[in-house]
Write an enzyme that holds these catalytic residues in place. Structure first.
Site, PDB file in Angstrom:
ATOM      1  N   PRO A  75       0.810  -1.223   0.000  1.00 32.64           N
ATOM      2  CA  PRO A  75       0.000   0.000   0.000  1.00 32.64           C
ATOM      3  C   PRO A  75       0.843   1.273   0.000  1.00 32.64           C
ATOM      4  O   PRO A  75       0.649   2.163  -0.827  1.00 32.64           O
ATOM      5  CB  PRO A  75      -0.819  -0.123   1.293  1.00 32.64           C
ATOM      6  CG  PRO A  75      -0.827  -1.570   1.612  1.00 32.64           C
ATOM      7  CD  PRO A  75       0.504  -2.075   1.153  1.00 32.64           C
ATOM      8  N   ASP A  76       1.790   1.362   0.923  1.00 33.03           N
ATOM      9  CA  ASP A  76       2.467   2.638   1.168  1.00 33.03           C
ATOM     10  C   ASP A  76       3.603   2.940   0.210  1.00 33.03           C
ATOM     11  O   ASP A  76       3.839   4.097  -0.131  1.00 33.03           O
ATOM     12  CB  ASP A  76       3.020   2.670   2.598  1.00 33.03           C
ATOM     13  CG  ASP A  76       1.929   2.861   3.625  1.00 33.03           C
ATOM     14  OD1 ASP A  76       0.778   3.083   3.230  1.00 33.03           O
ATOM     15  OD2 ASP A  76       2.226   2.777   4.830  1.00 33.03           O
ATOM     16  N   TYR A  77       4.342   1.937  -0.217  1.00 30.13           N
ATOM     17  CA  TYR A  77       5.585   2.197  -0.941  1.00 30.13           C
ATOM     18  C   TYR A  77       5.551   1.796  -2.407  1.00 30.13           C
ATOM     19  O   TYR A  77       6.505   2.077  -3.139  1.00 30.13           O
ATOM     20  CB  TYR A  77       6.756   1.475  -0.260  1.00 30.13           C
ATOM     21  CG  TYR A  77       6.821   1.724   1.226  1.00 30.13           C
ATOM     22  CD1 TYR A  77       6.626   3.005   1.739  1.00 30.13           C
ATOM     23  CD2 TYR A  77       7.049   0.696   2.126  1.00 30.13           C
ATOM     24  CE1 TYR A  77       6.670   3.241   3.097  1.00 30.13           C
ATOM     25  CE2 TYR A  77       7.097   0.931   3.494  1.00 30.13           C
ATOM     26  CZ  TYR A  77       6.908   2.211   3.967  1.00 30.13           C
ATOM     27  OH  TYR A  77       6.946   2.441   5.319  1.00 30.13           O
TER      28      TYR A  77
END
Length: 276
Positions: free
Chosen positions: A43-45
């Protein structure tokens, strides 16, 4: 996390929340175990910043063409769920609910991590084509089980994957992970050592030659490994000049040299705890 409108607009979270909320965590792990999750990586990276970067580029292109700006909204949940498109389509079209499959791949067999000689040493092997399967059999010395008609095709290997993996593991256990990797890569079979942190930092010749990691002496942490420049540019090659700074190490330099503050101003900011 879930956009600026709708009933969940005030819900907060990051990758560790998004992975299970989107369904990613349900697919991560082995079928006989509980989900292991993905941490914050996808999700984040990977997914979210990828979509955000494309949106920024599109907005800049629009500004160049029209002179007008854009408001960009990236709902992290929607961005993450989009990466599960094939699983969603399989459910909508075929009614199949995706389950955890460990290291297996629908278009490859064998495909997994196999135990090797030594303490907790493993090598991943991925066979996508019949030519790769034939090369694997040759490297193993064409044992009798390789000639079994059940393993002659991908569909056959997938149908008998448990036995296939058990047989392959009998061979990999007789060699080091590096030997398995070198032998298979030389014949065009995708394979790689499952590396420990020590392998990555001290044994991986490829990363060492690229300067992927650099050791620097930190005044408190001591000798530590840092990520080196991940790109080599001819005119501006780049290098790490110093370790991570200490907390507040450059306060005086920033205040005096960059901001141009006087001693009295600095003292006032210190008293007000603006500068620590």
């Amino acid at each position: 996390m879930q956009g600026s409108s709708g009933p969940h607009r005030d819900f907060l979270g990051f990758g560790g929340v998004l992975a299970p909320l989107s369904g990613f965590s349900h697919l991560a792990g082995f079928p006989h175990q509980k989900p292991v999750g993905l941490g914050t990586n996808y999700p984040d990276y990977v997914v979210n910043p990828g979509h955000a970067a494309v949106a920024v580029l599109a907005a800049l292109r629009w500004r160049r063409r029209t002179g007008k700006g854009q408001r960009i909204e990236v709902s992290q949940l929607e961005s993450t769920v989009s990466a599960l498109g094939p699983y969603l389509m399989d459910y909508l079209a075929n009614g199949r609910v995706a389950e955890r499959s460990g290291n297996r791949h629908p278009a490859a067999a064998p495909h997994g991590a196999y135990p090797c000689a030594g303490d907790d040493r493993w090598c991943v092997i991925a066979v996508f084509t019949d030519a790769q399967w034939d090369a694997l059999c040759e490297v193993m010395g064409r044992p009798a089980w390789c000639q079994d008609a059940r393993f002659a095709t991908l569909l056959g290997r997938k149908a008998h994957e448990d036995e296939l993996e058990a047989r392959l593991a009998e061979w990999t256990r007789t060699k080091t992970a590096e030997e398995v990797m070198d032998l298979l890569q030389a014949r065009g079979v995708p394979a790689g050592v499952v590396q420990t942190a020590e392998d990555v930092l001290d044994r991986d010749e490829h990363l060492r030659q690229r300067g992927f990691y650099v050791y620097l002496d930190h005044p408190e942490a001591g000798r530590s490994a840092y990520d080196g420049p991940h790109f080599r540019l001819q005119r501006t090659p780049g290098r790490l000049r110093s370790p991570a700074p200490l907390l507040g190490q450059h306060n005086d330099y920033v205040a005096r040299e960059i901001l141009g503050l006087t001693d009295e101003q600095i003292a006032e900011y210190v008293i007000e705890q603006v500068i620590y």
